[in-house]
Design an enzyme around this catalytic site. Structure first.
Site, PDB file in Angstrom:
ATOM      1  N   GLN A   1       0.835  -1.198   0.000  1.00  0.00           N
ATOM      2  CA  GLN A   1       0.000   0.000   0.000  1.00  0.00           C
ATOM      3  C   GLN A   1       0.874   1.254   0.000  1.00  0.00           C
ATOM      4  OE1 GLN A   1      -1.773   1.265   3.844  1.00  0.00           O
ATOM      5  NE2 GLN A   1      -3.737   1.227   2.786  1.00  0.00           N
ATOM      6  N   GLY A   2       0.823   2.004  -1.094  1.00  0.00           N
ATOM      7  CA  GLY A   2       1.609   3.240  -1.165  1.00  0.00           C
ATOM      8  C   GLY A   2       0.738   4.463  -0.966  1.00  0.00           C
TER       9      GLY A   2
ATOM     10  N   GLU B   1     -10.009  -1.647   6.288  1.00  0.00           N
ATOM     11  CA  GLU B   1      -8.721  -1.913   6.917  1.00  0.00           C
ATOM     12  C   GLU B   1      -8.873  -1.956   8.434  1.00  0.00           C
ATOM     13  OE1 GLU B   1      -5.584   0.603   5.501  1.00  0.00           O
ATOM     14  OE2 GLU B   1      -4.152  -0.066   7.020  1.00  0.00           O
TER      15      GLU B   1
END
Ligand SMILES: Cc1cc2nc3c(=O)[nH]c(=O)nc-3n(C[C@H](O)[C@H](O)[C@H](O)COP(=O)(O)OP(=O)(O)OC[C@H]3O[C@@H](n4cnc5c(N)ncnc54)[C@H](O)[C@@H]3O)c2cc1C
Lengths: 405, 359
Positions: free
Chosen positions: A131-132, A249
């Protein structure tokens, strides 16, 4: 002696299912993998992959996905039982970035081609994601991110820097937020791109962290060319996808059973340390109370999670609920591992890294390796209240809901 | 939309209790011989009979129903002895042949039995002689916030045999000292010297007495937790209301992050204890009774710590007015604090849990 296990009640109609899960976890999860988990070592792609392949072969690759995408279609109880049984058996968790995070976003926002291209490889564990999102100048205030993508024919050209990118060193793909416009609100010009990590112009540098594990990285992007077909959703509407993802998340069903298992381990540790002694010491009583409070907290967190998952499945989940769960569980994990640190004591804090072993020499060490791993874990768990949105940011989210403004 | 607490066990019992409790006046006068208006309504509604079986004219309902009553009462910091007389006593007396009449009278609202289960500094000694039972010692901390027709308590014979004794109120004369507690609860210590009762007052003896007392007190503790959940939910609502309307420095206090975050901590604690207590009540309704007291001890330990933290936050966030006995939130805080201490405080439950753990 028995320290009560907070989630020991059985869910009647699911007994057969539980047994099926238990047998699978028993027979299919390799002992070497369980040893890594049991002793709290860092789980890397290799362990995640082996377990994912086993699950995939059994048809259980994606417990949280609908059947049409190869998921199990399990109901709430089944999903929770799966997490509970596998955590109890010390199976590794499933790797979350694909299955839990970007997978559902692709299902929701992706084109048929994107779904066909990406989902099967998440499911069988052949493709690994990272995840960037965060950047040096954009952490809690994520929307101020600057990494820019400019269209050039049928490609985007990306320039900028990401930071704290977990697993970038072992990932094949990165889903990343980039700025495609500087007009309007800062949230408005953001897009979500899916970037192959072997694209020229990407450089990954590890960040040495206090826990001495290699987990996070800096990712530099220099003229990185990505096909426009890798844009997820609509250009300029990446923030919507990002929020969709963040809410999920914060709602990982694995968290609570893992906490329950940790509470159990800490209880065993406390008992082992106290064994053989005469009268229990004052320090043991203090530790015991902290442990009981944490165990009760796990029981409450379990109920919070179940009701949140239920609401998520019905589409009524409020942001404050998943934030509350994230806030509570991250704090609880720190409490538990803090107890472990106190049980292990000063000796192990002084023996975090075995420097002789690091030079490759064979010298018998008398340090208990799983206790040392607990110290690593303690240090790593400081990030529980930082990553995925800090506790302060979660509180802001919840307060907005509570106060209605 | 601002926060509003969701009941753990919604339904008629919750709604009715909440309605009666909301109208209850606050009184601080000691032991009137007449039941309060509020208590009379509960007696008429049959709340004492909710857990009593149908054979004794009760409703034969489940613990979830009493928990609904407790939570609703907790929202209004009601000092009435609901847990004691609607749950602890019915559980203590269930199935005892000598208790049939009193159980029927309780269900009808004609009798009300005050349990006195804390041993206190001067334990009760009993001597049986033919058909007479003679008592010496002290009834410690009898909750007489509402009048009682009977006491039920444990007395011990010379040979160590414990007896469960049911005594009519009038048959227990003695010198009493009376107390007003932190949350308006009213208790009395009654010194008995040579009080005699009929031997038929002994309803049970031996090991059975301990088992009954332990289980009934554990359920009392769980209901105190349900009251605490109700109190916490209401404290959060009232604190938010106050912070939203109170202006200082030219802005509503609700704009200050430090205060918002403290409210969030109260809320997260609320969600957690609400889930925990609800689950424990449901498990107790469904599951085997064997392990119950221990599981409840874990919940009660947690609630004792958390209830007090939330109570202290509610007072702090209200500033000076938080100290006022007239402020509902302050009364809720005192109620939560009292519940954290009743039916075993934090340390009593810690001891119970730790006893088998470290040896
Ligand atoms: C181990 C680890 C793994 C991570 N993995 C990833 C990953 O895979 N991908 C990714 O994109 N990112 C990842 N992150 C980054 C993480 O999301 C950020 O660190 C986090 O969002 C906080 O941003 P920051 O570090 O810039 O801190 P800052 O935002 O600078 O915060 C500093 C402090 O100020 C507080 N603060 C900030 N704003 C407010 C406010 N409005 N009110 C009150 N307090 C405030 C914060 O809570 C914090 O205490 C990871 C981080 C860690 C430590």
């Amino acid at each position: 002696m028995t320290i009560p296990h907070p989630s020991s009640h059985t869910l009647d109609p699911y007994d057969a299912f539980r047994e099926e899960l238990r047998q699978f976890a028993e027979s299919e999860c390799p002992p070497a993998l369980k040893e890594v988990v049991r002793t709290n070592q860092k789980v890397t792609r290799n362990e995640y992959r082996i377990w994912q392949e086993k699950l995939f072969a059994r048809g259980w690759g994606a417990p949280n996905w609908p059947v049409e995408y190869g998921g199990t279609g399990w109901d709430l109880q089944q999903r929770y039982l799966f997490e509970e049984v596998t955590a109890q058996a010390d199976c590794p968790p499933q790797y979350h970035h694909g299955l839990g995070h970007i997978g559902p976003v692709i299902m929701h926002f992706g084109t048929p081609e994107q779904k066909a291209r990406f989902l099967p490889r998440i499911l069988d564990g052949s493709e690994w994601w990272c995840q960037g999102y965060s950047e040096p100048g954009a952490g809690s205030d994520l929307a101020s991110l600057k990494t820019a993508a400019v269209r050039d024919g049928d490609h985007y050209v990306i320039n900028g820097q990401k930071i704290w990118t977990s697993h970038a060193q072992e990932a094949d793909m990165m889903y990343t937020l980039v700025r495609t416009s500087n007009e309007g609100r800062k949230q408005a010009g953001i897009s979500l791109l899916l970037v192959p990590m072997d694209t020229p112009g990407i450089e990954v540098r590890p960040i040495p962290t206090i826990d001495h594990w290699h987990h996070v990285n800096e990712v530099f992007l220099n003229d990185v060319r990505v096909p426009c077909a890798n844009l997820l959703g609509v250009e300029g509407e990446g923030w919507k996808c990002a929020k969709f993802l963040l809410d999920r998340e914060r709602l990982s069903p694995a968290t609570v059973p893992r906490l329950a298992r940790l509470a159990e381990q800490v209880g065993e540790l406390l008992r082992a340390r106290g064994a053989g002694g005469s009268a229990p010491s004052a320090s043991q009583h203090v530790l015991l109370e902290r442990l009981y409070l944490a165990q009760a907290g796990v029981a409450g967190a379990r109920e919070m999670l179940l009701s949140a998952i239920q609401e998520e499945m019905q589409g009524t989940l409020a942001a404050s609920k998943s934030s509350a769960l994230k806030l509570y569980c991250s704090d609880l994990s720190q409490q538990l591992i803090g107890i472990a640190l106190d049980i292990a004591g000063p000796e192990y804090a002084a023996r975090l890294v075995d420097t002789v072993a690091a030079t490759g020499q064979e010298v018998a060490s008398d340090a208990d390796d799983s206790l040392r791993q607990l110290i690593h874990t303690y240090l790593f768990y400081r990030s529980r209240t930082i990553a995925g949105g800090t506790s302060e940011v979660q509180k802001n989210v919840i307060a907005r809901d509570l106060f209605g403004a | 939309m601002t926060f509003h607490a969701t009941p753990m066990f919604p339904g008629d019992l919750y709604d009715t209790t909440a309605r009666v409790a909301a109208a209850a006046p606050v009184t601080e006068t000691f032991e009137s011989q007449e039941p309060s208006e509020t208590w009379s309504q509960f007696l008429q509604l049959g709340w004492q009979g909710v857990l009593i079986d149908e054979a004794h004219d009760g409703a034969g309902a489940s613990l979830g129903d009493v928990a609904a009553i407790a939570e609703a009462a907790g929202r209004h910091a009601l000092a009435q002895p609901l847990a004691a007389r609607c749950a602890v006593v019915p559980l203590l007396l269930a199935g005892l042949p000598g208790a049939s009449d009193v159980l029927r009278a309780m269900a009808a609202g004609e009798a009300s039995v005050c349990p006195v289960l804390d041993t206190g500094p001067v334990p009760l000694a009993a001597v049986r002689d033919g058909d007479r039972l003679t008592l010496n010692g002290r009834l410690h901390g009898a909750d007489l916030t509402e009048p009682a027709t009977h006491f039920v308590f444990v007395a011990t014979q010379d040979d160590g045999l414990p007896l469960l004794v049911l005594a009519p109120r009038d048959a227990v004369p003695g010198h009493a000292s009376t107390w007003l507690g932190i949350d308006g609860r009213q208790t009395a210590d009654i010194a008995l010297s040579g009080v005699t009762l009929a031997a038929s007052s002994v309803l049970a003896q031996g090991e059975d007495v301990y088992t009954r007392v332990e289980r009934a007190s554990a359920v009392g503790g769980l209901l105190a937790c349900a009251q605490t959940v109700g109190a916490i939910g209401a404290m959060i609502e009232q604190t938010i209301e106050y912070l939203t309307t109170r202006v200082q420095f030219g802005v509503a206090l609700a704009t200050f992050q430090a205060l918002r975050h403290r409210v969030v901590e109260m809320y997260v604690a609320y969600e957690n204890v609400r889930g925990m207590v609800r689950r424990q009540v449901l498990d107790l309704c469904e599951g085997p009774a064997g392990s119950a007291p221990r599981d409840i001890a874990l919940v009660k330990l947690y609630l004792s710590v958390t209830g007090r933290q939330v109570a202290e936050s509610a007072i702090q966030l209200h500033g000076g007015i938080g100290m006022s006995r007239e402020l509902p939130a302050a009364r809720l805080a005192m109620h939560a604090l009292a519940c954290s201490l009743q039916w075993g405080d934090r340390f009593a439950h810690l001891d119970r849990l730790a006893r088998p753990a470290l040896h």
